[in-house]
Design a protein around this motif. Structure first.
Motif, PDB file in Angstrom:
ATOM      1  N   UNK A 288     -21.394 -38.686  12.708  1.00 30.52           N
ATOM      2  CA  UNK A 288     -21.016 -37.901  13.726  1.00 30.52           C
ATOM      3  C   UNK A 288     -21.329 -36.148  12.708  1.00 30.52           C
ATOM      4  N   UNK A 289     -22.241 -35.437  13.374  1.00 36.28           N
ATOM      5  CA  UNK A 289     -21.751 -34.033  12.898  1.00 36.28           C
ATOM      6  C   UNK A 289     -20.454 -33.543  12.790  1.00 36.28           C
ATOM      7  N   UNK A 290     -19.510 -33.214  11.545  1.00 34.29           N
ATOM      8  CA  UNK A 290     -19.020 -32.036  11.956  1.00 34.29           C
ATOM      9  C   UNK A 290     -17.382 -33.362  11.648  1.00 34.29           C
ATOM     10  N   UNK A 291     -17.649 -34.585  11.154  1.00 33.22           N
ATOM     11  CA  UNK A 291     -16.940 -35.285  10.185  1.00 33.22           C
ATOM     12  C   UNK A 291     -16.979 -36.342   9.116  1.00 33.22           C
ATOM     13  N   UNK A 292     -16.235 -36.293   8.437  1.00 32.82           N
ATOM     14  CA  UNK A 292     -16.130 -36.762   7.568  1.00 32.82           C
ATOM     15  C   UNK A 292     -16.317 -38.295   7.265  1.00 32.82           C
ATOM     16  N   UNK A 293     -16.772 -38.586   5.900  1.00 30.84           N
ATOM     17  CA  UNK A 293     -17.391 -40.354   5.634  1.00 30.84           C
ATOM     18  C   UNK A 293     -16.004 -40.751   4.470  1.00 30.84           C
ATOM     19  N   UNK A 294     -15.507 -41.671   4.475  1.00 30.43           N
ATOM     20  CA  UNK A 294     -14.919 -42.296   3.054  1.00 30.43           C
ATOM     21  C   UNK A 294     -15.947 -43.553   2.671  1.00 30.43           C
TER      22      UNK A 294
ATOM     23  N   UNK B  62     -13.350 -44.440  -4.950  1.00 25.77           N
ATOM     24  CA  UNK B  62     -13.996 -44.037  -3.055  1.00 25.77           C
ATOM     25  C   UNK B  62     -14.040 -41.964  -3.165  1.00 25.77           C
ATOM     26  N   UNK B  63     -14.741 -42.351  -2.283  1.00 21.35           N
ATOM     27  CA  UNK B  63     -15.481 -41.061  -1.912  1.00 21.35           C
ATOM     28  C   UNK B  63     -15.601 -39.964  -0.779  1.00 21.35           C
ATOM     29  N   UNK B  64     -14.909 -38.853  -0.486  1.00 18.31           N
ATOM     30  CA  UNK B  64     -14.428 -38.513   1.078  1.00 18.31           C
ATOM     31  C   UNK B  64     -15.549 -37.282   0.920  1.00 18.31           C
ATOM     32  N   UNK B  65     -16.569 -37.080   1.959  1.00 16.72           N
ATOM     33  CA  UNK B  65     -17.550 -35.992   2.225  1.00 16.72           C
ATOM     34  C   UNK B  65     -18.057 -35.575   3.621  1.00 16.72           C
ATOM     35  N   UNK B  66     -18.374 -34.472   3.928  1.00 14.34           N
ATOM     36  CA  UNK B  66     -18.631 -34.068   5.207  1.00 14.34           C
ATOM     37  C   UNK B  66     -20.363 -34.727   5.614  1.00 14.34           C
TER      38      UNK B  66
END
Length: 462
Positions: A263-269, A284-288
């Motif tokens: 969803x727009x505005x959430x992060x993805x791990x 591991x990377x976390x990005x919008x």
């Protein structure tokens, strides 16, 4: 399922032969005997279809051999002209190769993998009582497999049956696992080279996932991009089940890639990496999802990144394994106070947060683990046999050059009344793989961006 016939890959024979010689030397120093190391069994998935086969790591470490139904046997008491390193494996079978592809067979395997001798696996129950007769000790990983324990019992019974002829069975059982664990903990140049390549492939997969990510995609679509890159670049499989977690799912540590929408505005791990030639990477990377961190997301991301950098700076030969974790925790504790996620009314300083372990509500795992053939690789984390402290704990193992480990701090903030709402359901983890050196560590997974600005630039320019 039909498979094409494959020719065998080039094998670094000297690497595996030297490892077997080291084990034999350790066995001789301990009084001799015979060691038995089996590979993993094939496992039925359903009806007449097996799970994709994966060899046992200990067996592969000593052999480089990837076929099922095989044993490595090491005889530390072998006399002149007698084989000290023996492989048992399947025989050549032209009809079976029509269905399954190339198999070495004993003679070709002996030559290709540098064994002193090789026998058909069907001869194992005949040969083992002969090898164990009058041996002072049997070295194997007892208690790890009911089937192997039962097989060993039959071999020993066969030796005991010869007692009237003056033949005696081994008088002691020795767990070979600690010896192999200590060897595997220190990676050689061949292992480092394979791990660097696995890291490069895995980093490319992460870059691809960042580049294609858009709000509205599903978690499994990003997983598909990862798996595609792994195989396209020559990796045999994922090193572990890929974690692709959108939004609040990132607060579930081992969340499997599911069907949730990004969803727009959430992060993805994303916590995912490949296995190449028996060795794992772990990134591991976390990005919008939309390519832009919100102020609250950026705030927490920068805290986690600073914690990782502190852990990296603390990773070098001569320090305890726990040193990187302690360094990361101090940064995270201060960040939790600065953001108000942990209230200053209760804890006046980061030292108080650490002392009372209040950070564990938001950071509940350790900052690293060994990595190698297994993504959570073997090896003790504390000094076996050392003096215990006042609390009865063994001291942490000291990091040494050539060891390999992950560095992976995180923060996981679930929605709760006592947490500022702007941080709700944000989960962030940053993970890289490191080779310990005398003066620091070499990060082998930095082909994928880690700075927030670099991540945004990659996604903006994709």
């Amino acid at each position: 399922m039909n498979q094409p016939t494959e020719t065998p890959l080039a094998v670094p024979v000297a690497v595996y032969r030297e490892r077997r010689e080291r084990v034999l030397a350790a066995m001789r120093a301990a009084g001799g005997g015979v060691a038995v190391v089996p590979t993993a069994p094939e496992v039925l998935r359903n009806r007449d279809t097996d799970y994709p086969y994966r060899h046992d790591s200990y067996f592969y470490y000593l052999s480089g051999f990837t076929e099922p139904q095989a044993f490595v046997v090491l005889d530390a008491d072998a006399g002149a002209g007698e084989p000290a390193s023996i492989l048992f494996c399947r025989t050549k079978n032209a009809e079976r190769e029509i269905w399954e592809g190339f198999h070495f067979g004993p003679e070709a395997a002996r030559e290709a993998f540098g064994f002193d001798a090789a026998f058909p696996i069907d001869n194992l129950d005949t040969e083992m009582p002969r090898l164990l007769a009058n041996a002072p000790a049997l070295h194997y990983g007892f208690g790890r497999s009911i089937e192997l324990d039962e097989q060993v019992r039959r071999w020993l019974d066969a030796v005991r049956a010869q007692s009237r002829s003056g033949v005696v069975p081994p008088t002691s059982l020795v767990d070979i696992t600690p010896t192999l664990d200590d060897m595997r903990l220190f990676k050689d140049a061949h292992e480092h080279a394979v791990m660097r390549r696995a890291a490069q492939i895995s980093a490319e997969a992460h870059r691809r996932a960042m580049a294609v990510c858009r709000p509205g995609m599903r978690e499994h679509e990003l997983e598909a991009e990862l798996l595609y890159t792994f195989r396209r670049r020559g990796a045999q499989a994922p090193a572990y089940g890929s974690i692709v977690a959108a939004g609040a799912n990132a607060c579930v540590l081992h969340y499997p890639a599911g069907n949730a929408a990004l969803r727009d505005g959430e992060l993805v791990l994303i916590d995912a990496a490949c296995e190449l030639d028996g060795y794992a990477a772990d990134i591991t990377r976390t990005f919008p999802a939309n390519g832009r961190f919100s102020p609250a997301q950026r705030e927490l991301y920068d805290i986690v990144h600073a914690a990782q950098q502190a852990a990296i700076d603390a990773t070098r030969a001569g320090v305890p394994f726990e040193a990187p974790h302690d360094a990361a925790v101090r940064v995270l504790a201060q960040g939790l106070l600065d953001t108000g996620i942990i209230a200053r009314e209760r804890y006046s300083s980061a030292d108080d947060v650490v002392a009372e372990r209040a950070y564990t509500r938001f950071y509940m795992h350790r900052t690293g683990h060994w990595i190698g053939m297994d993504v959570h690789d073997c090896g003790d984390y504390r000094e076996r046999g050392a003096a215990r402290d006042a609390n009865g704990a063994l001291p942490w193992r000291t990091l040494r050059a050539a060891m390999t480990l992950t560095i992976e701090p995180g923060l996981y903030v679930r929605a709760a009344e006592d947490v500022p709402e702007r941080y709700w359901d944000i989960g962030i983890r940053i993970e890289d793989d490191a080779i310990v050196t005398e003066l620091g560590c070499e990060l082998i997974t930095r082909d994928v961006p880690v700075l927030a600005d670099e991540i945004e630039a990659l996604m903006r320019n994709a």
